[in-house]
Design a protein around this motif. Structure first.
Motif, PDB file in Angstrom:
ATOM      1  N   VAL A  40       0.471  -1.273   0.672  1.00 40.47           N
ATOM      2  CA  VAL A  40      -0.057   0.099  -0.388  1.00 40.47           C
ATOM      3  C   VAL A  40       0.819   0.850  -0.334  1.00 40.47           C
ATOM      4  O   VAL A  40       0.836   1.636  -0.553  1.00 40.47           O
ATOM      5  CB  VAL A  40      -1.134  -0.012   1.128  1.00 40.47           C
ATOM      6  CG1 VAL A  40      -1.294   0.912   1.188  1.00 40.47           C
ATOM      7  CG2 VAL A  40      -2.272  -0.942   0.976  1.00 40.47           C
ATOM      8  N   ARG A  41       1.802   1.355   1.060  1.00 43.39           N
ATOM      9  CA  ARG A  41       2.806   2.463   0.678  1.00 43.39           C
ATOM     10  C   ARG A  41       3.520   2.433  -0.042  1.00 43.39           C
ATOM     11  O   ARG A  41       3.480   3.830  -0.316  1.00 43.39           O
ATOM     12  CB  ARG A  41       3.901   2.438   1.986  1.00 43.39           C
ATOM     13  CG  ARG A  41       2.981   2.349   3.549  1.00 43.39           C
ATOM     14  CD  ARG A  41       4.068   2.703   4.600  1.00 43.39           C
ATOM     15  NE  ARG A  41       3.232   2.397   5.703  1.00 43.39           N
ATOM     16  CZ  ARG A  41       4.124   1.556   6.795  1.00 43.39           C
ATOM     17  NH1 ARG A  41       6.097   2.185   7.143  1.00 43.39           N
ATOM     18  NH2 ARG A  41       3.774   1.007   7.568  1.00 43.39           N
ATOM     19  N   ALA A  42       4.106   1.714  -1.182  1.00 42.99           N
ATOM     20  CA  ALA A  42       4.583   1.863  -2.057  1.00 42.99           C
ATOM     21  C   ALA A  42       4.000   2.258  -3.227  1.00 42.99           C
ATOM     22  O   ALA A  42       4.112   2.967  -4.654  1.00 42.99           O
ATOM     23  CB  ALA A  42       5.156   0.450  -2.345  1.00 42.99           C
ATOM     24  N   ASN A  43       2.854   1.498  -3.376  1.00 45.00           N
ATOM     25  CA  ASN A  43       1.880   1.956  -4.369  1.00 45.00           C
ATOM     26  C   ASN A  43       0.952   3.267  -4.352  1.00 45.00           C
ATOM     27  O   ASN A  43       0.207   3.652  -5.644  1.00 45.00           O
ATOM     28  CB  ASN A  43       0.487   0.788  -5.295  1.00 45.00           C
ATOM     29  CG  ASN A  43       1.699   0.032  -5.942  1.00 45.00           C
ATOM     30  OD1 ASN A  43       2.734   0.368  -6.193  1.00 45.00           O
ATOM     31  ND2 ASN A  43       2.548  -1.826  -4.995  1.00 45.00           N
ATOM     32  N   GLU A  44       0.629   3.910  -3.303  1.00 50.75           N
ATOM     33  CA  GLU A  44      -1.424   4.596  -3.399  1.00 50.75           C
ATOM     34  C   GLU A  44       0.023   5.160  -3.980  1.00 50.75           C
ATOM     35  O   GLU A  44      -1.694   6.238  -4.287  1.00 50.75           O
ATOM     36  CB  GLU A  44      -0.897   4.772  -1.561  1.00 50.75           C
ATOM     37  CG  GLU A  44      -0.224   5.571  -0.456  1.00 50.75           C
ATOM     38  CD  GLU A  44      -0.025   6.855   0.080  1.00 50.75           C
ATOM     39  OE1 GLU A  44      -0.752   6.882  -0.113  1.00 50.75           O
ATOM     40  OE2 GLU A  44       0.357   6.065   1.631  1.00 50.75           O
ATOM     41  N   ALA A  45       1.010   6.388  -4.003  1.00 48.46           N
ATOM     42  CA  ALA A  45       0.969   7.380  -4.984  1.00 48.46           C
ATOM     43  C   ALA A  45       0.635   7.195  -6.207  1.00 48.46           C
ATOM     44  O   ALA A  45       0.061   7.712  -6.872  1.00 48.46           O
ATOM     45  CB  ALA A  45       2.406   8.052  -4.814  1.00 48.46           C
ATOM     46  N   ALA A  46       0.595   5.946  -6.909  1.00 49.53           N
ATOM     47  CA  ALA A  46      -0.036   5.661  -8.151  1.00 49.53           C
ATOM     48  C   ALA A  46      -1.214   5.093  -7.967  1.00 49.53           C
ATOM     49  O   ALA A  46      -1.838   5.932  -9.282  1.00 49.53           O
ATOM     50  CB  ALA A  46       0.801   3.965  -8.783  1.00 49.53           C
ATOM     51  N   PHE A  47      -1.905   4.456  -7.196  1.00 46.03           N
ATOM     52  CA  PHE A  47      -3.196   4.240  -7.527  1.00 46.03           C
ATOM     53  C   PHE A  47      -3.842   6.235  -7.109  1.00 46.03           C
ATOM     54  O   PHE A  47      -4.532   6.894  -8.183  1.00 46.03           O
ATOM     55  CB  PHE A  47      -3.886   4.453  -5.837  1.00 46.03           C
ATOM     56  CG  PHE A  47      -5.076   3.110  -6.154  1.00 46.03           C
ATOM     57  CD1 PHE A  47      -6.044   3.489  -7.257  1.00 46.03           C
ATOM     58  CD2 PHE A  47      -5.789   3.585  -4.679  1.00 46.03           C
ATOM     59  CE1 PHE A  47      -6.899   3.013  -6.987  1.00 46.03           C
ATOM     60  CE2 PHE A  47      -7.018   3.008  -4.512  1.00 46.03           C
ATOM     61  CZ  PHE A  47      -7.560   2.555  -6.249  1.00 46.03           C
ATOM     62  N   ARG A  48      -3.539   6.943  -6.411  1.00 40.50           N
ATOM     63  CA  ARG A  48      -4.141   8.167  -6.836  1.00 40.50           C
ATOM     64  C   ARG A  48      -3.720   9.003  -8.578  1.00 40.50           C
ATOM     65  O   ARG A  48      -4.414   9.559  -9.001  1.00 40.50           O
ATOM     66  CB  ARG A  48      -3.683   9.436  -4.912  1.00 40.50           C
ATOM     67  CG  ARG A  48      -3.711  10.352  -5.845  1.00 40.50           C
ATOM     68  CD  ARG A  48      -2.207  11.879  -4.303  1.00 40.50           C
ATOM     69  NE  ARG A  48      -2.550  11.345  -3.272  1.00 40.50           N
ATOM     70  CZ  ARG A  48      -4.035  11.896  -2.825  1.00 40.50           C
ATOM     71  NH1 ARG A  48      -4.784  12.651  -2.939  1.00 40.50           N
ATOM     72  NH2 ARG A  48      -4.287  11.651  -1.039  1.00 40.50           N
ATOM     73  N   SER A  49      -2.562   8.797  -8.583  1.00 43.19           N
ATOM     74  CA  SER A  49      -2.059  10.072  -9.785  1.00 43.19           C
ATOM     75  C   SER A  49      -2.811   8.854 -10.930  1.00 43.19           C
ATOM     76  O   SER A  49      -3.490   9.595 -12.189  1.00 43.19           O
ATOM     77  CB  SER A  49      -0.652   9.508 -10.624  1.00 43.19           C
ATOM     78  OG  SER A  49      -0.212   8.378 -10.296  1.00 43.19           O
ATOM     79  N   THR A  50      -2.616   7.944 -10.573  1.00 40.02           N
ATOM     80  CA  THR A  50      -3.880   6.477 -12.241  1.00 40.02           C
ATOM     81  C   THR A  50      -5.481   7.405 -11.890  1.00 40.02           C
ATOM     82  O   THR A  50      -6.439   8.081 -12.479  1.00 40.02           O
ATOM     83  CB  THR A  50      -3.779   5.681 -12.414  1.00 40.02           C
ATOM     84  OG1 THR A  50      -2.666   5.530 -11.737  1.00 40.02           O
ATOM     85  CG2 THR A  50      -4.958   4.591 -12.997  1.00 40.02           C
ATOM     86  N   LEU A  51      -5.617   7.935 -10.870  1.00 41.17           N
ATOM     87  CA  LEU A  51      -7.538   8.504 -10.584  1.00 41.17           C
ATOM     88  C   LEU A  51      -7.388   9.596 -10.563  1.00 41.17           C
ATOM     89  O   LEU A  51      -8.866  10.442 -11.454  1.00 41.17           O
ATOM     90  CB  LEU A  51      -7.645   8.381  -8.942  1.00 41.17           C
ATOM     91  CG  LEU A  51      -7.721   6.855  -8.252  1.00 41.17           C
ATOM     92  CD1 LEU A  51      -8.684   6.378  -7.075  1.00 41.17           C
ATOM     93  CD2 LEU A  51      -8.935   5.939  -9.168  1.00 41.17           C
ATOM     94  N   GLU A  52      -6.211  10.646 -10.235  1.00 35.47           N
ATOM     95  CA  GLU A  52      -6.325  11.981 -10.641  1.00 35.47           C
ATOM     96  C   GLU A  52      -6.390  12.316 -12.485  1.00 35.47           C
ATOM     97  O   GLU A  52      -6.390  13.069 -12.356  1.00 35.47           O
ATOM     98  CB  GLU A  52      -5.371  12.321  -9.898  1.00 35.47           C
ATOM     99  CG  GLU A  52      -4.980  12.777  -8.440  1.00 35.47           C
ATOM    100  CD  GLU A  52      -3.554  13.431  -7.883  1.00 35.47           C
ATOM    101  OE1 GLU A  52      -4.741  14.185  -6.991  1.00 35.47           O
ATOM    102  OE2 GLU A  52      -3.404  14.053  -8.231  1.00 35.47           O
ATOM    103  N   LYS A  53      -5.601  11.631 -13.374  1.00 36.53           N
ATOM    104  CA  LYS A  53      -6.142  11.519 -14.554  1.00 36.53           C
ATOM    105  C   LYS A  53      -7.363  11.584 -14.940  1.00 36.53           C
ATOM    106  O   LYS A  53      -7.780  12.665 -15.979  1.00 36.53           O
ATOM    107  CB  LYS A  53      -6.006  10.160 -15.291  1.00 36.53           C
ATOM    108  CG  LYS A  53      -4.793   9.951 -15.343  1.00 36.53           C
ATOM    109  CD  LYS A  53      -4.237   8.892 -16.189  1.00 36.53           C
ATOM    110  CE  LYS A  53      -3.109   8.400 -16.255  1.00 36.53           C
ATOM    111  NZ  LYS A  53      -3.212   6.979 -16.795  1.00 36.53           N
ATOM    112  N   LEU A  54      -8.560  11.147 -14.135  1.00 31.85           N
ATOM    113  CA  LEU A  54      -9.633  12.120 -14.595  1.00 31.85           C
ATOM    114  C   LEU A  54     -10.156  13.465 -14.284  1.00 31.85           C
ATOM    115  O   LEU A  54     -11.646  13.291 -14.363  1.00 31.85           O
ATOM    116  CB  LEU A  54     -11.071  10.704 -13.499  1.00 31.85           C
ATOM    117  CG  LEU A  54     -10.926   8.959 -13.839  1.00 31.85           C
ATOM    118  CD1 LEU A  54     -10.869   7.885 -11.955  1.00 31.85           C
ATOM    119  CD2 LEU A  54     -11.311   9.122 -15.030  1.00 31.85           C
TER     120      LEU A  54
END
Ligand SMILES: Cc1ncc(COP(=O)(O)O)c(C=O)c1O
Length: 461
Positions: free
Chosen positions: A352-366
Motif C-alpha cells: 500500500v505504501r509503495a503504490n498509493e501514490a500511483a493509485f492516486r495519480s491514476t485516479l487523478e487522470k479523471l
C-alpha cells in the motif's frame, strides 16, 4: 467447477426475491431486474452466477484486504472449528483470542494494550460508548454520557451506534434514539467555509476547535467521548488536515474527554498501517475495529483500550457489564491470526505504501472529465466527488442525484465490471477501497471503467 454451479440460476433468483432481505436496499427495483448474485471470489476479483468477472474495487464492503479465495486463511478457520468451534469469553479465555489480543496490542500505539472483542463494527462502536459511560461512573464523573461525532459520518446501525452516526436520513425512521449524540464539522476541505478555504491547516484547526466549542457549549462535565475516523468514509473520504488530530488530542486532554478512533474501515492496512491513527501520529484512548481484521473470512470486531481506561475496571468488584455470545469467536480469532500472517509474509502494508501514490495519480487522470470535482483520500481509500459545475463546485439537486446515482451510475459501473460505491449520503461521490494486493494493472482497470462510465453519465444529466 464449484458448489454454486450446482444451483439453477433462475431458481436462485426467484428464491432470493422471495425469501432474502437485503440490507439498505430498495427491493422494489428487483421487480424489473435481477438481484446481483456473487458466487465466488479469486484475488482482486469476484464472479457472478453467470461467470462474469468484476474487479472488487470496494473489497466487498471495505473488508477483503487480502483478497478473495485464500484457502490458507479458510483452512485456519476450519482447523480451529475442529479443535474448539466455540467457547464464550464470558469469564473464560481460549488460546486464539489470547494470541490475537496479544498480537493486536503489539501493533497498537501508546498503552492501548487491552482488547475487548465484539462481532461487528456497530457493536464495537456501541461497546465503546457503554465502556466510556461506565468508566466515568467508576471514576466519579457519572454525568458524562454525551458523544461527539462528525456530520455525515457513519458509525453503524444499532441504536447506540446510530445515535453517534451523523447521517440524518438513516436515523429519522428510528427516532427517538438514545440521547447524547452531538455533531461537529467534518474535514471536507473541498467544501470548507470560505474564511479557511485557501488554507488547509487553518481549516483543520478551525474544525478541531469546533470540537472544543461543542464541548464547552454542551458542558464538559456531560461529555464522555469524541468519535472520529482517521479518514472519514461517508461523504467521500475526508483525510485529516495537518495538525487536526494533534489539536483534537489536546482538547480531549484539556476537558477529560475520551478520544475514540473509529477504525472499522481505516485499520488493517487500508491506510498503509495496521492502525490508521499511526499514520497521522495520534494516540486515542480507544480504537474500534472490525472488517479487515479477518479480511471477511469470518466476522469479528472489537476495541483496543488504553491501560488508563482499563484501570478502574481492574479494581475490587468492578465489572464491565457488557458482552455478546459470539464476540471473539475462536474460528474468527484463528482466521484473524492467519490473515495477519498474510499481511506480514506478503508485506501488504509495504504494498500500500509503495503504490498509493500511483493509485492516486491514476485516479487523478479523471480530472479532465467535466463531472469530476475532487479526488481525495489516502492509502488504498479514495473518494471521487462528482459535480455539476467544476468552476463553482455546484453539486446536484436531489432529483439529479437520484437519476445519476441510482438511475444510472450504480448499474452502469457494475455492468462494466467494477464493484465500487456510488454514494449520495453527502454530496455525490464514488468510493474506492480495493484489496491491498492491487497494483497498477488494477488501478488502470478502475480508471478505464470509471472514465467510460462517467463520460456517459454526463450525457444523462
Ligand atoms: C466507521 C464505521 N464504524 C462502524 C461501522 C459499522 O460496522 P458494522 O457494519 O460491522 O456493524 C462501519 C461500517 O461500515 C463503519 O464504516
Amino acid at each position: 467447477m464449484n458448489a454454486t454451479t450446482a444451483f439453477d440460476a433462475a431458481a436462485l433468483q426467484e428464491a432470493a426475491k422471495r425469501n432474502l432481505w437485503l440490507h439498505f436496499t430498495r427491493h422494489s427495483g428487483f421487480s424489473r431486474a435481477d438481484i446481483p448474485m456473487i458466487v465466488r471470489g479469486e484475488g482482486q476479483y469476484v464472479f457472478d452466477q453467470h461467470g462474469k468477472r468484476y474487479l472488487d474495487g470496494l473489497a466487498g464492503l471495505f473488508v477483503s484486504q487480502i483478497g478473495h479465495g485464500r484457502t490458507d486463511v479458510a483452512e485456519a478457520g476450519a482447523r480451529q472449528a475442529g479443535e474448539l468451534a466455540y467457547f464464550p469469553l464470558w469469564s473464560y479465555a481460549h488460546p486464539r483470542a489470547v494470541e490475537l489480543a496479544e498480537r493486536l496490542a503489539s501493533y497498537s500505539p501508546g498503552d492501548l494494550n487491552r482488547v475487548f472483542f465484539t462481532t461487528s463494527g456497530s457493536e464495537a462502536v456501541e461497546s465503546a460508548w457503554k465502556l466510556a459511560k461506565q468508566y466515568f461512573r467508576l471514576t466519579g464523573q457519572p454525568s458524562r454520557y454525551k458523544v461527539l461525532s462528525r456530520y455525515i459520518a457513519y458509525h453503524g446501525t444499532s441504536h447506540g451506534a446510530l445515535a453517534i452516526t451523523g447521517l440524518p436520513d438513516i436515523k429519522i425512521p428510528f427516532e427517538p434514539l438514545p440521547p447524547g449524540g452531538v455533531r461537529v464539522p467534518n474535514t471536507n476541505f473541498y467544501r470548507a467555509p470560505e474564511f479557511v478555504a485557501d488554507d488547509v491547516t487553518a481549516f483543520g484547526l478551525w474544525a478541531a476547535d469546533e470540537i472544543e466549542r461543542a464541548i464547552v457549549r454542551e458542558g464538559p462535565e456531560s461529555v464522555a467521548a469524541v468519535y472520529l475516523e482517521p479518514v472519514q468514509n461517508s461523504g467521500g473520504c475526508f483525510p485529516p488536515p495537518p495538525g487536526y488530530f494533534q489539536r483534537v488530542r489536546e482538547i480531549c486532554d484539556k476537558y477529560g474527554v475520551l478520544m475514540v478512533s473509529d477504525e472499522v474501515i481505516c485499520a488493517f492496512g487500508r491506510l498503509g498501517y495496521i492502525f490508521g491513527c499511526e499514520r497521522y501520529g495520534y494516540t486515542p484512548d480507544i480504537i474500534t475495529f472490525a472488517k479487515g481484521v479477518t479480511s471477511g473470512y469470518s466476522p469479528l470486531g472489537g476495541m483496543m483500550v488504553s491501560d488508563r481506561v482499563m484501570e478502574p475496571y481492574l479494581k475490587d468488584e468492578n465489572t464491565f457489564l457488557h458482552g455478546v455470545t459470539f464476540a471473539g469467536h475462536p474460528v474468527s480469532c484463528a482466521v484473524a491470526l492467519a490473515n495477519l500472517e498474510v499481511f506480514e509474509k506478503e508485506d501488504l502494508l509495504g504494498n500500500v505504501r509503495a503504490n498509493e501514490a500511483a493509485f492516486r495519480s491514476t485516479l487523478e487522470k479523471l480530472h479532465d472529465l467535466p463531472i469530476v470535482g475532487d479526488v481525495r483520500g489516502d492509502g488504498y481509500f479514495y473518494g471521487i466527488e462528482m459535480v455539476k459545475d467544476k468552476a463553482t463546485r455546484q453539486t446536484f439537486d436531489d432529483d439529479e442525484s437520484e437519476r445519476l446515482l441510482r438511475g444510472f451510475l450504480s448499474h452502469a459501473l457494475f455492468d462494466a465490471g467494477l464493484i465500487c460505491r456510488a454514494d449520495d449520503r453527502g454530496d455525490p461521490v464514488i468510493q474506492l477501497s480495493p484489496p491491498l494486493t492491487c497494483t497498477q494493472e488494477h488501478f488502470d482497470e478502475i480508471e478505464q471503467i470509471l472514465r467510460s462510465v462517467l463520460t456517459e453519465a454526463w450525457s444523462h444529466i
